[in-house]
Design a protein around this motif. Structure first.
Motif, mmCIF file in Angstrom:
data_model
loop_
_atom_site.group_PDB
_atom_site.id
_atom_site.type_symbol
_atom_site.label_atom_id
_atom_site.label_comp_id
_atom_site.label_asym_id
_atom_site.label_seq_id
_atom_site.Cartn_x
_atom_site.Cartn_y
_atom_site.Cartn_z
ATOM 1 N N PRO A 105 27.076 0.133 2.377
ATOM 2 C CA PRO A 105 28.060 -0.756 2.824
ATOM 3 C C PRO A 105 27.857 -2.147 2.186
ATOM 4 O O PRO A 105 26.656 -2.690 2.254
ATOM 5 N N VAL A 106 28.979 -2.914 1.737
ATOM 6 C CA VAL A 106 28.870 -4.314 1.481
ATOM 7 C C VAL A 106 30.062 -5.140 2.374
ATOM 8 O O VAL A 106 30.999 -4.905 2.319
ATOM 9 N N PHE A 107 29.501 -5.923 3.088
ATOM 10 C CA PHE A 107 30.538 -6.761 3.897
ATOM 11 C C PHE A 107 30.321 -8.220 3.400
ATOM 12 O O PHE A 107 29.173 -9.038 3.177
ATOM 13 N N ALA A 108 31.404 -8.799 3.086
ATOM 14 C CA ALA A 108 31.396 -10.017 2.757
ATOM 15 C C ALA A 108 31.045 -11.112 3.562
ATOM 16 O O ALA A 108 30.150 -12.229 3.281
ATOM 17 N N ALA A 109 31.224 -10.798 4.924
ATOM 18 C CA ALA A 109 30.912 -11.582 6.154
ATOM 19 C C ALA A 109 30.700 -10.671 7.379
ATOM 20 O O ALA A 109 30.982 -9.503 7.366
ATOM 21 N N PRO A 110 29.921 -11.216 8.316
ATOM 22 C CA PRO A 110 29.644 -10.491 9.662
ATOM 23 C C PRO A 110 31.226 -10.345 10.272
ATOM 24 O O PRO A 110 31.590 -11.432 10.685
ATOM 25 N N LYS A 111 31.655 -8.969 10.468
ATOM 26 C CA LYS A 111 32.883 -8.828 11.086
ATOM 27 C C LYS A 111 32.521 -7.644 12.110
ATOM 28 O O LYS A 111 32.488 -6.653 11.482
ATOM 29 N N THR A 112 32.739 -7.724 13.287
ATOM 30 C CA THR A 112 32.490 -6.521 13.815
ATOM 31 C C THR A 112 33.421 -5.597 14.045
ATOM 32 O O THR A 112 33.575 -4.285 13.967
ATOM 33 N N LYS A 113 34.842 -6.213 13.797
ATOM 34 C CA LYS A 113 36.091 -5.305 13.713
ATOM 35 C C LYS A 113 36.009 -4.345 12.469
ATOM 36 O O LYS A 113 36.172 -3.235 12.183
ATOM 37 N N GLU A 114 35.321 -4.979 11.307
ATOM 38 C CA GLU A 114 35.012 -4.298 10.082
ATOM 39 C C GLU A 114 34.181 -2.886 10.341
ATOM 40 O O GLU A 114 34.453 -2.007 9.754
ATOM 41 N N TYR A 115 32.989 -3.235 10.941
ATOM 42 C CA TYR A 115 32.117 -2.074 11.437
ATOM 43 C C TYR A 115 32.524 -1.079 12.419
ATOM 44 O O TYR A 115 32.449 0.100 11.976
ATOM 45 N N ILE A 116 33.421 -1.589 13.080
ATOM 46 C CA ILE A 116 34.189 -0.635 14.092
ATOM 47 C C ILE A 116 35.215 0.320 13.004
ATOM 48 O O ILE A 116 35.377 1.469 13.339
ATOM 49 N N LYS A 117 35.785 -0.238 12.233
ATOM 50 C CA LYS A 117 36.586 0.442 11.244
ATOM 51 C C LYS A 117 35.939 1.566 10.466
ATOM 52 O O LYS A 117 36.264 2.762 10.359
ATOM 53 N N VAL A 118 34.690 1.433 10.060
ATOM 54 C CA VAL A 118 33.817 2.013 9.451
ATOM 55 C C VAL A 118 33.427 3.336 10.254
ATOM 56 O O VAL A 118 33.511 4.611 10.039
ATOM 57 N N MET A 119 33.117 3.090 11.552
ATOM 58 C CA MET A 119 32.775 4.107 12.526
ATOM 59 C C MET A 119 33.970 4.975 12.789
ATOM 60 O O MET A 119 33.976 6.317 12.856
ATOM 61 N N ASN A 120 35.288 4.319 12.987
ATOM 62 C CA ASN A 120 36.407 5.049 13.240
ATOM 63 C C ASN A 120 36.804 5.926 12.168
ATOM 64 O O ASN A 120 37.256 7.235 12.157
#
Length: 209
Positions: free
Chosen positions: A129-144
């Motif tokens: 995974p490559v995240f441009a910035a720390p975003k909990t919402k983005e992490y939750i999207k990956v898990m979903n």
């Protein structure tokens, strides 16, 4: 054993990775798992508990009553454990709970834990995974996207990824670790194991020896 690599949207990338049978397909050793988990939990204990004993309690050492003739028991000091404010008998002392295990036994325990996850179809492979910035919402999207939002997950990264780690830090049911620090306790303590693509080769190499 081969698994398909999924992207962060949950789709198939068309790539496959091989989980080495020498790591993910052995005969599990339950006693090795028990010992490794026991050591992990023991090493986490601070051992700073302490109660004052008779020689550490503040107070007079003067004899309370004379030895004979009082009609009661013999007492020599107010610091005796039977008195309020006295020392504690056999109280906890500062100690180190850690102990060592053979390196091969610890590797066997990790292979056994990973084998149990493989047997339970609880392993998923995700592209790095490559995240441009720390975003909990983005992490939750990956898990979903992986249908793991309601599962207790352990995500294994091949190398440090601060943005991805910080994105997961506020969530209770997930933990992110590096492949180099993968341990038996974390593997057994999760429901689903998510291996990033680059971490698979590292695990195969380090535990397949």
């Amino acid at each position: 054993m081969e698994l398909s690599v999924k992207n962060i949207q949950g789709g198939d990338t068309g790539r496959k990775v091989t989980l080495a049978d020498s790591v993910f397909g052995i005969e599990p050793n339950n006693h090795a798992i028990y010992l490794d988990v026991k050591q992990y939990l023991a090493n986490r204990r601070q051992g700073t508990h302490k109660a004052k004993e008779r020689n550490e309690v503040s107070g007079s050492t003067k004899k309370i009553v004379k030895q004979k003739g009082s009609g009661g028991a013999r007492h020599g000091s107010r610091k005796a454990p039977i008195f309020v404010g006295g020392g504690r008998i056999f109280g906890p002392r500062v100690r180190d709970y850690s102990f060592k295990l053979n390196k091969k036994l610890k590797q066997l325990a990790r292979r056994s834990a990973l084998t149990y996850k493989a047997q339970g179809n609880a392993i998923h492979v995700l592209e790095n995974p490559v995240f441009a910035a720390p975003k909990t919402k983005e992490y939750i999207k990956v898990m979903n996207a992986l249908s793991l939002a309601d599962k207790k997950t352990l995500v294994v990264l091949p190398e440090p990824n601060e943005n991805f780690y910080l994105s997961s830090r506020n969530l209770q049911n997930t933990k992110v670790v590096q492949a180099s620090s993968l341990n038996t306790y974390d593997v057994m303590n999760c429901d689903q194991l998510v291996l990033c693509e680059g971490a698979v080769a590292m695990i195969n190499e380090s535990l397949g020896k």
